[in-house]
Design a protein around this motif. Structure first.
Motif, PDB file in Angstrom:
ATOM      1  N   GLY A  10      22.896  83.704 -73.971  1.00  0.00           N
ATOM      2  CA  GLY A  10      21.635  84.320 -74.360  1.00  0.00           C
ATOM      3  C   GLY A  10      21.748  84.984 -75.716  1.00  0.00           C
ATOM      4  O   GLY A  10      20.881  85.743 -76.127  1.00  0.00           O
ATOM      5  N   ASN A 108       7.333  71.353 -76.290  1.00  0.00           N
ATOM      6  CA  ASN A 108       8.489  71.067 -75.440  1.00  0.00           C
ATOM      7  C   ASN A 108       8.940  72.300 -74.671  1.00  0.00           C
ATOM      8  O   ASN A 108      10.106  72.412 -74.298  1.00  0.00           O
ATOM      9  CB  ASN A 108       9.629  70.516 -76.282  1.00  0.00           C
ATOM     10  CG  ASN A 108       9.287  69.180 -76.885  1.00  0.00           C
ATOM     11  OD1 ASN A 108       9.011  68.226 -76.172  1.00  0.00           O
ATOM     12  ND2 ASN A 108       9.264  69.105 -78.198  1.00  0.00           N
ATOM     13  N   VAL A 112      12.527  73.512 -73.153  1.00  0.00           N
ATOM     14  CA  VAL A 112      13.187  74.698 -73.696  1.00  0.00           C
ATOM     15  C   VAL A 112      13.484  75.701 -72.590  1.00  0.00           C
ATOM     16  O   VAL A 112      14.533  76.332 -72.568  1.00  0.00           O
ATOM     17  CB  VAL A 112      12.300  75.352 -74.780  1.00  0.00           C
ATOM     18  CG1 VAL A 112      12.834  76.726 -75.168  1.00  0.00           C
ATOM     19  CG2 VAL A 112      12.224  74.458 -76.006  1.00  0.00           C
ATOM     20  N   ARG A 113      12.552  75.800 -71.634  1.00  0.00           N
ATOM     21  CA  ARG A 113      12.729  76.797 -70.576  1.00  0.00           C
ATOM     22  C   ARG A 113      13.567  76.302 -69.420  1.00  0.00           C
ATOM     23  O   ARG A 113      13.786  77.015 -68.455  1.00  0.00           O
ATOM     24  CB  ARG A 113      11.359  77.259 -70.070  1.00  0.00           C
ATOM     25  CG  ARG A 113      10.676  78.098 -71.120  1.00  0.00           C
ATOM     26  CD  ARG A 113       9.635  79.001 -70.534  1.00  0.00           C
ATOM     27  NE  ARG A 113       9.215  79.972 -71.536  1.00  0.00           N
ATOM     28  CZ  ARG A 113       8.001  80.469 -71.610  1.00  0.00           C
ATOM     29  NH1 ARG A 113       7.096  80.103 -70.751  1.00  0.00           N
ATOM     30  NH2 ARG A 113       7.706  81.345 -72.530  1.00  0.00           N
ATOM     31  N   ARG A 119      18.084  74.399 -80.281  1.00  0.00           N
ATOM     32  CA  ARG A 119      16.638  74.184 -80.414  1.00  0.00           C
ATOM     33  C   ARG A 119      16.273  73.435 -81.676  1.00  0.00           C
ATOM     34  O   ARG A 119      15.174  72.871 -81.767  1.00  0.00           O
ATOM     35  CB  ARG A 119      15.896  75.523 -80.397  1.00  0.00           C
ATOM     36  CG  ARG A 119      16.212  76.398 -79.208  1.00  0.00           C
ATOM     37  CD  ARG A 119      16.035  75.670 -77.926  1.00  0.00           C
ATOM     38  NE  ARG A 119      16.160  76.549 -76.775  1.00  0.00           N
ATOM     39  CZ  ARG A 119      16.524  76.148 -75.570  1.00  0.00           C
ATOM     40  NH1 ARG A 119      16.820  74.879 -75.368  1.00  0.00           N
ATOM     41  NH2 ARG A 119      16.593  76.989 -74.581  1.00  0.00           N
ATOM     42  N   ALA A 189       6.457  79.731 -83.954  1.00  0.00           N
ATOM     43  CA  ALA A 189       7.016  80.243 -82.696  1.00  0.00           C
ATOM     44  C   ALA A 189       6.902  81.758 -82.649  1.00  0.00           C
ATOM     45  O   ALA A 189       6.628  82.344 -81.610  1.00  0.00           O
ATOM     46  CB  ALA A 189       8.471  79.810 -82.542  1.00  0.00           C
ATOM     47  N   GLN A 190       7.106  82.408 -83.797  1.00  0.00           N
ATOM     48  CA  GLN A 190       7.051  83.863 -83.832  1.00  0.00           C
ATOM     49  C   GLN A 190       5.620  84.369 -83.865  1.00  0.00           C
ATOM     50  O   GLN A 190       5.264  85.318 -83.190  1.00  0.00           O
ATOM     51  CB  GLN A 190       7.782  84.376 -85.075  1.00  0.00           C
ATOM     52  CG  GLN A 190       9.233  84.667 -84.795  1.00  0.00           C
ATOM     53  CD  GLN A 190       9.958  85.089 -86.044  1.00  0.00           C
ATOM     54  OE1 GLN A 190       9.402  85.048 -87.140  1.00  0.00           O
ATOM     55  NE2 GLN A 190      11.197  85.477 -85.895  1.00  0.00           N
ATOM     56  N   THR A 191       4.797  83.729 -84.682  1.00  0.00           N
ATOM     57  CA  THR A 191       3.413  84.150 -84.864  1.00  0.00           C
ATOM     58  C   THR A 191       2.511  82.937 -84.705  1.00  0.00           C
ATOM     59  O   THR A 191       2.260  82.220 -85.669  1.00  0.00           O
ATOM     60  CB  THR A 191       3.213  84.747 -86.269  1.00  0.00           C
ATOM     61  OG1 THR A 191       4.333  85.566 -86.571  1.00  0.00           O
ATOM     62  CG2 THR A 191       1.945  85.563 -86.352  1.00  0.00           C
ATOM     63  N   PRO A 192       2.036  82.677 -83.479  1.00  0.00           N
ATOM     64  CA  PRO A 192       1.244  81.466 -83.240  1.00  0.00           C
ATOM     65  C   PRO A 192       0.008  81.373 -84.129  1.00  0.00           C
ATOM     66  O   PRO A 192      -0.504  80.283 -84.358  1.00  0.00           O
ATOM     67  CB  PRO A 192       0.849  81.603 -81.770  1.00  0.00           C
ATOM     68  CG  PRO A 192       1.859  82.519 -81.178  1.00  0.00           C
ATOM     69  CD  PRO A 192       2.271  83.449 -82.262  1.00  0.00           C
ATOM     70  N   GLU A 280      17.908  82.564 -80.723  1.00  0.00           N
ATOM     71  CA  GLU A 280      17.960  83.138 -79.384  1.00  0.00           C
ATOM     72  C   GLU A 280      16.589  83.575 -78.888  1.00  0.00           C
ATOM     73  O   GLU A 280      16.440  83.930 -77.732  1.00  0.00           O
ATOM     74  CB  GLU A 280      18.957  84.300 -79.344  1.00  0.00           C
ATOM     75  CG  GLU A 280      18.461  85.610 -79.923  1.00  0.00           C
ATOM     76  CD  GLU A 280      18.597  85.666 -81.431  1.00  0.00           C
ATOM     77  OE1 GLU A 280      18.794  84.603 -82.056  1.00  0.00           O
ATOM     78  OE2 GLU A 280      18.480  86.763 -82.006  1.00  0.00           O
ATOM     79  N   ARG A 281      15.575  83.517 -79.749  1.00  0.00           N
ATOM     80  CA  ARG A 281      14.272  84.022 -79.329  1.00  0.00           C
ATOM     81  C   ARG A 281      13.320  82.929 -78.854  1.00  0.00           C
ATOM     82  O   ARG A 281      12.255  83.237 -78.313  1.00  0.00           O
ATOM     83  CB  ARG A 281      13.614  84.758 -80.503  1.00  0.00           C
ATOM     84  CG  ARG A 281      14.295  86.044 -80.877  1.00  0.00           C
ATOM     85  CD  ARG A 281      13.501  86.738 -81.960  1.00  0.00           C
ATOM     86  NE  ARG A 281      12.081  86.720 -81.618  1.00  0.00           N
ATOM     87  CZ  ARG A 281      11.448  87.761 -81.112  1.00  0.00           C
ATOM     88  NH1 ARG A 281      12.080  88.876 -80.927  1.00  0.00           N
ATOM     89  NH2 ARG A 281      10.177  87.680 -80.826  1.00  0.00           N
ATOM     90  N   ARG A 284      11.542  82.715 -75.400  1.00  0.00           N
ATOM     91  CA  ARG A 284      11.031  83.965 -74.857  1.00  0.00           C
ATOM     92  C   ARG A 284       9.516  84.085 -74.956  1.00  0.00           C
ATOM     93  O   ARG A 284       8.885  84.671 -74.083  1.00  0.00           O
ATOM     94  CB  ARG A 284      11.694  85.092 -75.640  1.00  0.00           C
ATOM     95  CG  ARG A 284      11.400  86.435 -75.080  1.00  0.00           C
ATOM     96  CD  ARG A 284      12.490  87.375 -75.496  1.00  0.00           C
ATOM     97  NE  ARG A 284      11.971  88.698 -75.699  1.00  0.00           N
ATOM     98  CZ  ARG A 284      12.575  89.615 -76.419  1.00  0.00           C
ATOM     99  NH1 ARG A 284      13.698  89.327 -77.035  1.00  0.00           N
ATOM    100  NH2 ARG A 284      12.066  90.805 -76.542  1.00  0.00           N
ATOM    101  N   ASP A 285       8.949  83.585 -76.033  1.00  0.00           N
ATOM    102  CA  ASP A 285       7.523  83.822 -76.255  1.00  0.00           C
ATOM    103  C   ASP A 285       6.663  82.731 -75.622  1.00  0.00           C
ATOM    104  O   ASP A 285       7.095  81.619 -75.519  1.00  0.00           O
ATOM    105  CB  ASP A 285       7.243  83.888 -77.747  1.00  0.00           C
ATOM    106  CG  ASP A 285       8.094  84.970 -78.396  1.00  0.00           C
ATOM    107  OD1 ASP A 285       8.256  86.013 -77.749  1.00  0.00           O
ATOM    108  OD2 ASP A 285       8.592  84.749 -79.495  1.00  0.00           O
TER     109      ASP A 285
END
Lengths: 285, 288
Positions: A10, A108, A112-113, A119, A189-192, A280-281, A284-285
């Motif tokens: 993780g 995907n 991913v999950r 990635r 991924a960070q800010t859709p 690593e993130r 998560r989102d």
């Protein structure tokens, strides 16, 4: 903990290990790229033929509007049809690559999950899928460009040794686009929300890169004109055009080739590092 | 609270599972160490989710959000401080009511969701996998087997070698060349299990996957789980079926609202859990 050989998970792997892992997962990249390219037009009657028809129609619309109605596409250009067709086909590849990167994690998310793998496989596979689709489209592009030369209004397109440079130009464009896809993948991924801005940014880039008309006029008119001339997208369009067209304003140019290599290396390295830094993130989102 | 009926299902006949207690594989070596794990994730456009009361938002906040009662992004605290260790060869069941954080815990153990705080340590090669959603529904079963198995770290040749075994284990036959969206839910679950188990992972995590299978498949998957445990793997099983948990697991964790309530013998933990659910049900009935 050493006697049990436990490793923490993780957390982001070190860069070297990450790159080696990425190399080991090459078969996954290829398989995913082919699967994506095949499934893209799955739900239509014509299927994969659309990968050839769509860009052709797209290019013809621009030829009609910018080449014949507005005439802006004819200034300083010998063969408007070939010029616009090459520009649209190549820019479309870049545009779709950036968007494929932007959507690669979201699309995907199931994978991913559920499974742990580098990635960076996902944006890379997304762009590779576009490259496999681009292959046949390039043949169509060359055929249209060549035969448009026989029209009375257009300058001749001749097949010469420079055509052999086309694969090299495409290769550089691909490496550059993959770098851009890494960047768009992490940003979205960070800010859709950025997903909604991207098409507009790309549209501006299209008009600033001389996809459908020559930007030479602006280049000589302003002091910052060189910026437009030497920015990567314009460089790759230049390389492809100088390889297969006979435009007097686009002679083969060693400096442009050097720039093409520099941009490709720079964007792919920076893009990869940028993507890795968020590794690593991603689930998560 | 009408959803309590769904919490415990007794759809599985205990006879299907056989009387034999779960196979004991003795090992003192640690395979997994979870230390004060906290996991949360972002949810966009969410209303009230997670635990605890919603925050009372001020007038200014509401004006900015044009009258929306909740902010657009919520941080859901799914796992809130869980600590435990697992040995090689253990089969660990995880139980708890819906939304208690079971699946999130599994994903964090697999390294798929990074923890907010706390650590997860795993033995050797952390070839971890979940069974719940490896697949892409637009692609054929064959493509999914390729992608799934390659993503698990198998080489191209290994996938080719095991391809027929996977198809056979999943019992999908001719459907292997059709897109996954044409599969029944049982077929999908079987294929997922077959792909995940093909890599013989150090830790296999099964999230509700067996509930859709029939009795025959359940027996097969139990045999596969035992095989993995015998080769020093650890198996995690999330299920709402207490009968399944009791017959397949050597140890059970009960999780409630992201915290570990109980950790121990299957019979004991399942008994307390049953008691808890019954109490809640009675409580809900008296409120009506």
């Amino acid at each position: 903990m050493a006697d049990n050989h436990l490793e923490q998970i993780g957390v982001r792997p070190p860069l070297g290990a990450y790159f080696r892992e990425m190399w080991r997962y090459r078969p996954l990249v290829q398989t995913m790229a082919i699967a994506k390219a095949e499934s893209d037009n799955q739900n239509t009657y014509l299927g994969q033929v659309w990968a050839l028809i769509s860009p052709t129609i797209n290019a013809l619309v621009y030829v009609l509007i910018f080449g014949f109605l507005l005439k802006v596409g004819r200034e300083g250009i010998d063969n408007t049809i070939a010029f616009i067709v090459v520009g649209v086909f190549m820019f479309r590849f870049f545009e779709r690559s950036v968007m494929a990167g932007a959507h690669s994690l979201q699309k995907n998310m199931n994978l991913v999950r559920s499974v742990q793998f580098p990635r960076a496989v996902l944006p890379t596979a997304g762009v590779l899928a576009e490259l496999t689709v681009l292959g046949p489209a390039l043949v169509v592009m060359c055929v249209i460009a060549y035969f448009s030369g026989f029209l009375p209004i257009a300058g001749r397109v001749t097949i010469d040794w420079y055509w052999l440079l086309l694969p090299v130009a495409v290769l550089l464009t691909w490496v550059f686009s993959t770098g851009c896809a890494f960047i768009s993948a992490r940003l979205v991924a960070q800010t859709p929300d950025i997903d909604n801005l991207l098409p507009h940014v790309i549209r501006i880039l299209m008009y600033a890169s001389g996809v459908i008309f020559s930007v030479d006029r602006f280049v000589s008119q302003f002091s910052w004109g060189w910026l437009m001339e030497y920015q990567p997208v314009a460089v790759y369009l230049y390389l492809v055009r100088s390889s297969i067209l006979n435009e007097t304003a686009y002679p083969p140019d060693a400096f442009m080739w050097l720039l093409g290599v520099i941009w490709a290396v720079l964007f792919s390295v920076v893009g990869f590092l940028f993507f890795w830094a968020g590794e690593e993130r991603y689930g998560r989102d | 609270m009408t959803d309590i009926e769904e919490e415990v299902d007794f759809e599985v006949d205990p006879e299907d599972l056989g009387d034999a207690p779960a196979l004991q594989v003795d090992s003192d070596r640690l395979s997994l160490l979870v230390n004060d794990l906290h996991v949360s994730y972002r949810v966009f456009g969410a209303k009230k989710v997670g635990h605890g009361p919603a925050r009372d938002w001020g007038l200014l906040d509401r004006l900015v959000r044009r009258g929306a009662k909740q902010p657009a992004i919520r941080e859901v605290k799914a796992v809130r401080g869980i600590t435990f260790a697992a040995n090689h060869g253990e089969a660990i069941g995880i139980i708890g009511v819906n939304g208690s954080g079971k699946s999130t815990l599994l994903r964090a153990i697999a390294g798929l969701i990074p923890p907010v705080s706390g650590t997860v340590h795993v033995a050797g090669n952390p070839a971890l996998l979940g069974v719940n959603a490896v697949l892409m529904k637009n692609l054929s079963g064959a493509r999914n087997i390729m992608i799934g198995a390659l993503a698990l770290g198998l080489s191209r040749n290994e996938v080719k070698e095991r391809f027929d075994d996977i198809v056979e284990f999943a019992e999908i036959g001719e459907f292997v060349n059709l897109p996954m969206k044409s599969y029944s839910s049982g077929m999908g679950a079987r294929l997922r299990f077959a792909i995940s188990a093909s890599a013989v992972p150090d830790i296999l995590m099964i999230d509700e996957a067996l509930s859709t299978g029939d009795a025959g498949f359940r027996a097969k998957s139990k045999a596969k789980m035992d095989e993995i445990r015998e080769s020093a793997g650890t198996v995690f099983l999330v299920s709402h079926s207490l009968a399944t948990i009791q017959s397949m697991c050597t140890r059970v964790l009960w999780i409630h609202e992201g915290k570990l309530v109980m950790d121990g013998e299957p019979r004991e933990v399942c008994g307390s859990y049953k008691q808890f659910v019954a109490d809640r049900k009675r409580h809900a009935a008296s409120q009506k």
